[in-house]
Design an enzyme around this catalytic site. Sequence first.
Site, mmCIF file in Angstrom:
data_model
loop_
_atom_site.group_PDB
_atom_site.id
_atom_site.type_symbol
_atom_site.label_atom_id
_atom_site.label_comp_id
_atom_site.label_asym_id
_atom_site.label_seq_id
_atom_site.Cartn_x
_atom_site.Cartn_y
_atom_site.Cartn_z
ATOM 1 N N ASP A 68 21.415 71.486 41.652
ATOM 2 C CA ASP A 68 22.602 70.933 40.817
ATOM 3 C C ASP A 68 22.742 69.726 40.971
ATOM 4 O O ASP A 68 23.496 69.183 41.610
ATOM 5 C CB ASP A 68 23.852 72.152 41.239
ATOM 6 C CG ASP A 68 25.209 71.661 40.381
ATOM 7 O OD1 ASP A 68 25.282 70.766 39.431
ATOM 8 O OD2 ASP A 68 26.103 72.420 40.675
ATOM 9 N N GLU A 84 12.649 58.985 32.525
ATOM 10 C CA GLU A 84 12.751 57.326 32.583
ATOM 11 C C GLU A 84 11.601 56.742 33.320
ATOM 12 O O GLU A 84 11.186 57.146 34.487
ATOM 13 C CB GLU A 84 13.875 56.966 33.353
ATOM 14 C CG GLU A 84 13.904 55.643 34.144
ATOM 15 C CD GLU A 84 14.741 54.716 33.169
ATOM 16 O OE1 GLU A 84 16.053 54.934 32.758
ATOM 17 O OE2 GLU A 84 14.323 53.450 32.949
ATOM 18 N N LYS A 133 23.678 53.918 40.872
ATOM 19 C CA LYS A 133 22.811 54.458 39.869
ATOM 20 C C LYS A 133 21.502 54.557 40.065
ATOM 21 O O LYS A 133 20.863 55.459 39.719
ATOM 22 C CB LYS A 133 23.185 53.904 38.530
ATOM 23 C CG LYS A 133 22.736 54.860 37.105
ATOM 24 C CD LYS A 133 21.253 54.580 37.010
ATOM 25 C CE LYS A 133 20.866 55.373 35.819
ATOM 26 N NZ LYS A 133 19.500 55.305 35.234
ATOM 27 N N HIS A 183 9.361 46.792 34.186
ATOM 28 C CA HIS A 183 10.086 48.072 33.756
ATOM 29 C C HIS A 183 9.539 48.017 32.211
ATOM 30 O O HIS A 183 9.246 49.045 32.185
ATOM 31 C CB HIS A 183 11.608 47.582 33.831
ATOM 32 C CG HIS A 183 12.315 48.850 33.550
ATOM 33 N ND1 HIS A 183 12.349 49.691 34.217
ATOM 34 C CD2 HIS A 183 13.016 49.077 32.405
ATOM 35 C CE1 HIS A 183 13.118 50.726 33.739
ATOM 36 N NE2 HIS A 183 13.638 50.356 32.815
#
Length: 725
Positions: A610, A417, A594, A707
């Site tokens: 992990d 991203e 998030k 962005h």
Amino acid sequence: MIVLLQPDADVAAVSAALQGLGLWTRPMVGGSPVVIEIESHSAAVTEEQLLAVAGVAQVRSRVSPHPRVDAMARTFELPIAGGTAVTLGLDTVLIAGPCAVESQETISQTAALVAHAGGRLLRGGAFKPRTSPYSFAGSGIAALRWLADAARQHGLGVVTEAMSELHVDAVAEVADMIQIGSRNMQNFALLAAVGKKAKPVLLKRGRGADTEEWLMAGEHLLAHGAPWVLFCERGVAGLAGETRNTLDLAAVALLRHAHSLAVAVDPSHGTGRRDLVVPMAKAGVAAGACVVLVEVHPEPAKAKSDGPQALLPAQLKELGDYFGLPPVVPANTALPPYTSRYPEFYKKSVPERRQAVIANLGLSLEAQKYLRSGQLDLAIADKMSENVISTFALPMGLGLNFRINGRDYLVPMVVEEPSVVAAASNAARMVRLAGGFRGDATASVMTAQVQFDHVANAAQAAQIIRNRSDEVMAAANGAIPRMVARGGGCIDIDVRVLTEDDGLMVLHLYVDVGDAMGANVVDTVAEKVAPLVQTWIGGTVGLRILSNLPMRRLVHVECDVGAEVVGGAALADGIARASRFAQVDPFRAATHNKGILNGIDAVAVALGQDWRAVEAGAHAYAGLGSDYRPLATWTRTVTGLRGSMELPLAIGTVGGSTQAHPGVRTAMEIVKVDSARELSVVMAAVGLASNLAALRALAGEGIQHGHMKLHARKSDVFETQPGHK
Ligand code: PEP
Ligand code: MN
């Protein structure tokens, strides 16, 4: 034919006895046992007759006139004075330098470009054999010192030619490897003198020598004490018209493949032309050369000798790149202090950024090599997963500006991203102005769960287990002796009855796993303890596995940031209100979290963690209360904002893919943490920075502005989802 003598044999007496049989004999000097050669045209004798001579131990039909060359190992670990040893005979090694060492300044410049191109040894002549007496013959003894100083300064080894016995001592003093020039290949007095120095030798092939003569010259060196010889093909007399010599690549292949020797190729003297050097170097390696020796000069047009064949600096770099050679960084050079500040990093090219990091961090050669290739070996990939058909690459970037608990951290981040790395770095820069992040983590305590089912009296059973907790912990530790030896182990237990009516209950074992992620450790413990406890309480044993909500492995980070720095009081207010919004609305909290995990996951991937476990722990922790909550909160202070975050992080710095994946090892070298706890604080700080950057954008100009600028870079290639912070 040869005879090998008994250890205590009298060589002269044996020789005399053999001569008495009418044989022409020749003792081969050096080594043990003493060998006497018998020429094939001597009078025919039987093996029995020879064995009957007192002092003869064995008789062998002679296989080769150069037994020492035949027995020589193909690889050699060449020690470099003040540097890192170079393995010769395996991967391609580049040796480069000017024909002649001309001045202190030019050799120092040349050393820099040789190191930059990935050359491991600097080669230049202090004494030059020249066909014409009017040509420049080298600067002599003084040049040896210039050469050695330049090489040491750049972490390189030294190869230089000994042209006469007079200078062998001086040459041996500075050279890691002594060169014998083409014209001296059969100067046997020189070979003996150089051999006696007990240094490895680069032996150029004589311009008119056949391969057998060349090998015999090597035998001379070895017989006099040289530990190893690198045979260097540099061109022979042929039908060359426009080229200086004829580079005999068949001889390279012969020595490498038929004689199993290490061979160097010198396409500079082999062709005499700069335009042919690179292609013939590649051809030489294809033929079997493990060393490429080339001439290079900062300004070939001004070279005092062999200018037309000297590579330009850019050509040397191209050659090094072609062979995948990482630049050499001198081990003994004091590095600048470790910093996370690289202003205008984003404006530089990828190789420039890489070089800056390599030069500042003193990365291992392995890490440098990985950064250049970005490749995961298929053999390693095949071991890491199943049904492997290929590997899959993602960009690795660096989170900059991080200062945590008073120390700088450069943080590798792997994420698809755009804006995650830039946003975290930008927020870290703002936080840095107010002193950076503060953080701490609990010990690395993981939770193992053992499910018991259909237990007759669960409440009573729970009490039994609690009463015998010492025995439970002892059994647990018995299963993980190595972890206990490292200072870890089971530190506590807990029992909960989940549903009384059907006797469902769970035993938690809390295990300090040190620097490991710890999943395997606690799974082992759970499986070991379950049958023991069952003998006390009955019922059935169910699952025995870690919990991905490790409540005793928590990280806390916080930071301050000035209102002006984030864009003014109104924006600071907006950030605090955005935080409040997340506290009272789980729909917003999910997106808020998030955005935190954008940063944490990117570090987790780069460092071989992990990340599913990280995600599971973070979200489960956020959902522990009656509502799903934000992991991080921002409140207004007098000067600006204070951010605070707490979450569980099950990550490790040893074991798992941290050892297997070269990219992960590289990332570990870059982030330079000493423990899993320290790493978890770094990861949490990156998460908090990501959160700040996202809230600042959302509360201000909106996510789409910056962005989408970043997205635009790749929008020609594919459409992407806009911000999900
Ligand atoms: C040299 O290496 O600079 C040189 C003179 O080479 P050769 O001995 O192969 O001619
Ligand atoms: Mn030369």
